[in-house]
Design an enzyme around this catalytic site. Structure first.
Site, PDB file in Angstrom:
ATOM      1  N   PRO A  96       1.157  -0.999  -0.092  1.00 26.06           N
ATOM      2  CA  PRO A  96      -0.201   0.227   0.261  1.00 26.06           C
ATOM      3  C   PRO A  96       1.022   0.933   0.124  1.00 26.06           C
ATOM      4  CG  PRO A  96      -0.941  -1.836   1.565  1.00 26.06           C
ATOM      5  CD  PRO A  96       0.600  -1.726   1.573  1.00 26.06           C
ATOM      6  N   GLU A 123       0.315  -7.384   8.485  1.00 25.12           N
ATOM      7  CA  GLU A 123       0.751  -5.816   8.605  1.00 25.12           C
ATOM      8  C   GLU A 123       1.824  -5.933   7.414  1.00 25.12           C
ATOM      9  OE1 GLU A 123      -1.207  -3.543   9.783  1.00 25.12           O
ATOM     10  OE2 GLU A 123      -1.899  -5.915  10.131  1.00 25.12           O
ATOM     11  N   ARG A 161      -0.831  -8.918 -21.705  1.00 21.96           N
ATOM     12  CA  ARG A 161      -0.953  -8.726 -22.678  1.00 21.96           C
ATOM     13  C   ARG A 161      -0.622  -7.467 -23.689  1.00 21.96           C
ATOM     14  NH1 ARG A 161      -3.986  -3.869 -22.651  1.00 21.96           N
ATOM     15  NH2 ARG A 161      -5.531  -4.880 -24.568  1.00 21.96           N
ATOM     16  N   ASP A 176      -4.975   0.438 -28.388  1.00 18.58           N
ATOM     17  CA  ASP A 176      -4.693   0.703 -27.549  1.00 18.58           C
ATOM     18  C   ASP A 176      -4.274   2.070 -27.712  1.00 18.58           C
ATOM     19  OD1 ASP A 176      -4.776  -1.219 -25.749  1.00 18.58           O
ATOM     20  OD2 ASP A 176      -3.075  -1.885 -25.119  1.00 18.58           O
TER      21      ASP A 176
HETATM   22  C1  9D3 Z   1      -5.889  -2.451   7.922  1.00 15.98           C
HETATM   23  C2  9D3 Z   1      -4.553  -2.397   7.805  1.00 15.98           C
HETATM   24  N1  9D3 Z   1      -3.813  -1.242   7.169  1.00 15.98           N
HETATM   25  C3  9D3 Z   1      -3.166  -1.326   8.631  1.00 15.98           C
HETATM   26  C4  9D3 Z   1      -3.100   0.408   9.234  1.00 15.98           C
HETATM   27  C5  9D3 Z   1      -2.377  -1.377   6.554  1.00 15.98           C
HETATM   28  C6  9D3 Z   1      -2.418  -2.252   5.632  1.00 15.98           C
HETATM   29  C7  9D3 Z   1      -1.585  -3.944   5.251  1.00 15.98           C
HETATM   30  C8  9D3 Z   1      -1.099  -4.152   4.654  1.00 15.98           C
HETATM   31  C9  9D3 Z   1      -2.601  -2.326   4.660  1.00 15.98           C
HETATM   32  C10 9D3 Z   1      -3.416  -3.128   3.393  1.00 15.98           C
HETATM   33  C11 9D3 Z   1      -2.144  -4.364   3.941  1.00 15.98           C
HETATM   34  C12 9D3 Z   1      -2.366  -5.637   2.702  1.00 15.98           C
HETATM   35  N2  9D3 Z   1      -2.522  -5.001   1.224  1.00 15.98           N
HETATM   36  C13 9D3 Z   1      -1.372  -5.461   0.487  1.00 15.98           C
HETATM   37  O1  9D3 Z   1      -0.356  -5.734   0.410  1.00 15.98           O
HETATM   38  C14 9D3 Z   1      -1.080  -4.531  -0.573  1.00 15.98           C
HETATM   39  C15 9D3 Z   1      -2.339  -3.412  -1.266  1.00 15.98           C
HETATM   40  C16 9D3 Z   1      -3.761  -3.171  -0.806  1.00 15.98           C
HETATM   41  O2  9D3 Z   1      -4.111  -3.052  -0.040  1.00 15.98           O
HETATM   42  N3  9D3 Z   1      -4.046  -2.209  -1.657  1.00 15.98           N
HETATM   43  C17 9D3 Z   1      -3.615  -1.998  -2.687  1.00 15.98           C
HETATM   44  N4  9D3 Z   1      -2.630  -1.999  -3.082  1.00 15.98           N
HETATM   45  C18 9D3 Z   1      -1.677  -3.295  -2.135  1.00 15.98           C
HETATM   46  S1  9D3 Z   1      -0.218  -3.990  -3.208  1.00 15.98           S
HETATM   47  C19 9D3 Z   1      -0.255  -4.856  -1.854  1.00 15.98           C
END
Ligand code: 9D3
Length: 252
Positions: A96, A123, A161, A176
Site C-alpha cells: 500500500p 501487516e 497482454r 490501445d
Molecule cells: C489495515 C492494515 N493497515 C494498517 C493500518 C495496513 C495494511 C497492511 C497490509 C493495509 C493493507 C495491507 C495488505 N495490502 C497489500 O498488501 C497491498 C495493497 C492494498 O491493500 N491496496 C492496494 N494495493 C496493494 S498492493 C499490496
C-alpha cells in the site's frame, strides 16, 4: 518474460495462472511464472514465516529470513534460466506504500526479461527485508486489501497482454494506442434492437469513416464527462478539436 511470485499463499495465485491472458501467454511460450513460498524456506520446526511486531500493535509481520530465502530461490531460478551472467531480476514489492501502478509502469515492466513480484500478507514485511531486497514498491490503488497476491496478479495480467506474441496482442496494442489514455467507446452486437433500444445508426451505416468519427467522438465525450483528469495536459488533433467543439455545443 519470466516472473517469480514470492507469496505465503501460492494457493491464491496458482489457479489464476491457469486461466485467461496469463495462461495464454504461458501456453504460447512468451511467459513463464513460478511461485516461491517463504514457508518452504523457513528453517524452524514449525516453519514460521511471521511474528509479532516490535513496539506492539495488531497483526503479524513477515520475518526477514524466510522472505529473503524465498527471494534468493527466485533469483536462483531466474539465473538458471537467464544464465550465470544475467543481472538479478528486479524485485517489486506489492504494498500500500508504493506508487500507484498504471499502464506506463506496465509497459516498462513488459520490456523486462525477468521480474520478481513480492506479495506481503498481514501487516506487511519486516522493513529490513524491504530495504535489502526490494527495487520498487507498487500499490494498485487506494483501498485496503488483505495482501499483495491479488495486486501481483493484477500486474501480471496487465503485463501479460502487452507481451509480443500473446494471441490478439497486435490488435489490442493497436486499439490501445488509438485510444491512448482515453476511455473506450461503447460496444454493440446483435440484435439491432434490444429492450426497445436500437444500436446507434452510425454503426449500421457501413460507412467506415462515419463509424470511426462516431466512436472517436463518443470516446472523447465520455472521457470529458467521466474522467476529465485524463484530458488535462493533452494536445488534440484538429479533428479532435472539432469533435470537442461539437460535444461542448451539444451539451449546453
Ligand atoms: C489495515 C492494515 N493497515 C494498517 C493500518 C495496513 C495494511 C497492511 C497490509 C493495509 C493493507 C495491507 C495488505 N495490502 C497489500 O498488501 C497491498 C495493497 C492494498 O491493500 N491496496 C492496494 N494495493 C496493494 S498492493 C499490496
Amino acid at each position: 518474460m519470466w516472473a517469480g511470485v514470492v507469496t505465503v499463499l501460492p494457493a491464491l495465485v496458482t489457479p489464476l495462472l491457469a486461466a485467461g491472458v496469463i495462461s495464454r501467454g504461458v501456453r504460447e511460450g512468451v511467459l513463464s511464472v513460478e511461485c516461491f513460498d517463504p514457508r518452504s524456506y523457513a528453517t524452524d520446526r514449525h516453519r514460521t514465516v511471521d511474528d509479532r511486531p516490535f513496539g506492539g500493535g495488531p497483526g503479524m509481520v513477515l520475518k526477514v529470513a524466510p522472505v529473503a530465502a524465498a527471494v534468493a530461490a527466485a533469483q536462483a531460478a531466474w539465473r538458471a534460466r537467464a544464465g550465470a551472467e544475467a543481472p538479478p531480476a528486479p524485485v517489486i514489492y506489492l504494498s500500500p506504500q508504493g506508487r500507484t501502478f498504471n499502464q506506463n509502469r506496465a509497459r516498462a515492466l513488459a520490456a523486462l526479461p525477468g521480474l520478481i513480484l513480492l506479495a506481503g500478507r498481514y501487516e506487511g514485511i519486516d522493513e529490513r527485508a524491504v530495504e535489502q531486497l526490494v527495487d520498487e514498491e507498487l500499490s494498485i490503488g487506494d483501498y485496503v486489501l488483505t495482501g499483495g497476491e491479488l495486486p501481483a496478479l493484477v500486474v501480471l495480467d496487465t503485463v501479460a497482454r502487452l507481451l509480443p506474441g500473446t494471441l490478439g496482442n497486435a490488435d489490442s496494442a493497436l486499439q490501445d494506442s488509438h485510444l491512448d489514455g482515453m476511455l473506450d467507446y461503447p460496444h454493440y452486437t446483435r440484435p439491432e434492437i434490444a429492450g426497445g433500444v436500437s444500436v446507434p445508426a452510425a454503426l449500421l451505416s457501413g460507412d467506415h469513416a462515419a463509424i470511426a468519427r462516431w466512436r472517436r467522438k463518443v470516446a472523447l465525450e465520455r472521457t470529458w464527462q467521466r474522467r476529465p483528469d485524463l484530458l488535462v495536459g493533452r494536445t488534440f488533433s484538429a479533428a479532435d478539436r472539432e469533435l470537442l467543439r461539437e460535444i461542448v455545443s451539444e451539451s449546453t
